[in-house]
Design an enzyme around this catalytic site. Structure first.
Site, PDB file in Angstrom:
ATOM      1  N   HIS A 185       0.864   7.761   4.898  1.00  0.00           N
ATOM      2  CA  HIS A 185       1.474   9.137   4.653  1.00  0.00           C
ATOM      3  C   HIS A 185       0.603  10.057   5.301  1.00  0.00           C
ATOM      4  O   HIS A 185       1.040  11.087   5.809  1.00  0.00           O
ATOM      5  CB  HIS A 185       1.633   9.247   3.290  1.00  0.00           C
ATOM      6  CG  HIS A 185       2.094  10.650   2.612  1.00  0.00           C
ATOM      7  ND1 HIS A 185       3.374  10.890   2.023  1.00  0.00           N
ATOM      8  CD2 HIS A 185       1.454  11.783   2.553  1.00  0.00           C
ATOM      9  CE1 HIS A 185       3.381  12.052   1.584  1.00  0.00           C
ATOM     10  NE2 HIS A 185       2.323  12.565   2.083  1.00  0.00           N
ATOM     11  N   GLU A 186      -0.797  10.136   4.730  1.00  0.00           N
ATOM     12  CA  GLU A 186      -1.672  11.154   5.354  1.00  0.00           C
ATOM     13  C   GLU A 186      -1.857  11.141   7.019  1.00  0.00           C
ATOM     14  O   GLU A 186      -2.150  12.072   7.319  1.00  0.00           O
ATOM     15  CB  GLU A 186      -3.042  10.853   4.660  1.00  0.00           C
ATOM     16  CG  GLU A 186      -3.066  10.924   3.004  1.00  0.00           C
ATOM     17  CD  GLU A 186      -2.481  12.260   2.502  1.00  0.00           C
ATOM     18  OE1 GLU A 186      -2.721  13.128   3.257  1.00  0.00           O
ATOM     19  OE2 GLU A 186      -1.814  12.232   1.447  1.00  0.00           O
TER      20      GLU A 186
ATOM     21  N   HIS B   2       0.568  13.089   8.476  1.00  0.00           N
ATOM     22  CA  HIS B   2       0.238  14.489   8.529  1.00  0.00           C
ATOM     23  C   HIS B   2      -0.840  14.811   9.526  1.00  0.00           C
ATOM     24  O   HIS B   2      -0.691  15.802  10.363  1.00  0.00           O
ATOM     25  CB  HIS B   2      -0.431  15.007   7.256  1.00  0.00           C
ATOM     26  CG  HIS B   2       0.439  15.223   6.147  1.00  0.00           C
ATOM     27  ND1 HIS B   2       1.491  16.102   6.147  1.00  0.00           N
ATOM     28  CD2 HIS B   2       0.299  14.553   4.789  1.00  0.00           C
ATOM     29  CE1 HIS B   2       2.267  15.878   4.763  1.00  0.00           C
ATOM     30  NE2 HIS B   2       1.461  15.140   4.103  1.00  0.00           N
TER      31      HIS B   2
HETATM   32 ZN   LIG Z   1       1.513  14.846   2.138  1.00  0.00          ZN
END
Ligand SMILES: [Zn+2]
Length: 376
Positions: free
Chosen positions: A71-72, A75
């Site tokens: 998830h990170e 980003h």
């Molecule tokens: Zn996030």
């Protein structure tokens, strides 16, 4: 959701970005493994061996952290594609944070960087659901893949709550920013929404605790507290950046140059003569008359009192060669970002090759206070 603090361990690099873990993660890994091995797995497979149960639980917990990392990194990847450098990715007790080296320049970029996080978690939920459907209970993968699909879905929806510091808050900010053409309005709306969501979580937590779910309730109250802090800090930091913009280092740096002390002076004498005697707190350390380092009260206070008569200013100073430097005409905002990134209380200011003085955090705070009192 928090800044990159001290004590994090770098476990590797992805695209040159350091991947860090907070030591608290080991505790959570152990707790999560223990919970899975004691609850989820024996409930699904009562006949499973102890070793199999513990190994499957550990693997499942590790895949959970890998999901947060994924998830990170999503980003981070989109941030880099929008020309925003990524300083680090850190995994914490409550999730992760991709520390960006700048802010998005357009609402579109802000939206994309934020939205890819929940999207990546939904993608992972689908992958784990697929594994669950494809493999079923063969090799005891069923319960773990179902749990991982579920937890990634929870992560996605929790992160979509529309308030700072969550991804949904950044999405909200970008939408308000896009419509009003003012980022500041977006930040204020998302910050306030984050505070309201945090109070909501605390209220639900308190209600659950009164209903008898003490542990679950306290967790929610804690998460509410952390979110409230983060939302408030983020809103303030942005508004402060606005106040710093357009100001130069020389306008804030003290007129009086910090006192010089020789590198051979013992801390005992420094404290007696300069700190207690004259109330000075920041020093330029010199060798043969030339500035070589800087020193402040914090450096001295970290040395045990009993060592003050043996240790010298030269032993505890920060050498100028280890420090980033700024010029008097540089933007104050740049200087403050350098201080934040390096966790410094002061920064040497060089006018050409000459050390003009030190810019201290106190001076910056004083400047901000004066501006806010003057209403400018
Ligand atoms: Zn996030």
């Amino acid at each position: 959701m928090m800044g990159s603090g001290n004590g994090n361990i770098t476990i590797g690099y992805v695209w040159g970005i350091p991947i860090q873990i907070n030591p608290s993660l080991f505790l959570i890994l152990a707790l999560l493994t223990w919970t899975l091995a004691g609850g989820l797995l024996p409930a699904a497979y009562p006949e499973m061996s102890d070793l199999g149960r513990w190994l499957t639980a550990l693997l499942t917990a590790l895949l959970f952290f890998a999901s947060i990392l994924f998830h990170e990194l999503a980003h981070a990847w989109v941030a880099r594609r929008n020309s925003i450098p990524v300083v680090s990715v850190t995994l914490y007790i409550f999730g992760g944070i991709a520390q960006l080296g700048g802010k998005a320049k357009t609402p579109g970029a802000e939206f994309r960087i934020a939205a890819v996080g929940p999207a990546s978690s939904i993608f992972l939920a689908a992958v784990f659901y697929g594994i669950n459907q494809g493999f079923g209970d063969r090799g005891y993968l069923g319960a773990s893949s179902e749990w991982l699909a579920f937890i990634n879905l929870i992560l996605a929806f929790f992160n979509l709550l529309p308030g700072y510091p969550l991804d949904g808050g950044r999405i909200l900010e970008s939408i308000v920013w896009g419509f009003t053409r003012k980022q500041e309005t977006g930040v204020k709306v998302a910050g306030t929404a984050g505070q309201i969501i945090a109070y909501g979580l605390m209220a639900i937590g308190a209600f659950r605790a009164f209903q008898g779910d003490i542990i679950g309730g306290i967790w929610m109250i804690m998460i509410g507290f952390i979110l409230h802090n983060a939302a408030t800090t983020e809103k303030k930091a942005f508004l402060q950046q606005g106040q710093l913009a357009g100001t130069q280092v020389s306008q804030v740096m003290g007129i009086v140059r910090e006192p010089e002390v020789p590198a051979g002076l013992t801390l005992q004498l420094l404290v007696e003569q300069h700190i207690l005697g004259r109330g000075q707190g920041s020093f330029i350390v010199t060798a043969a008359g030339n500035p070589v380092g800087i020193l402040n009260l914090r450096d001295v206070s970290q040395v045990p009192r009993t060592d003050w008569d043996q240790m010298t200013t030269g032993d505890v100073m920060t050498p100028l060669t280890d420090l980033p430097r700024v010029g008097p005409n540089d933007e104050l905002l740049t200087a403050v970002q350098l201080m934040d990134a390096n966790q410094l209380l002061q920064l040497p200011v060089f006018d050409g090759s000459r050390l003009a003085g030190l810019l201290t955090r106190d001076e910056v705070i004083h400047h901000l206070r004066l501006r806010s009192e003057a209403g400018v």
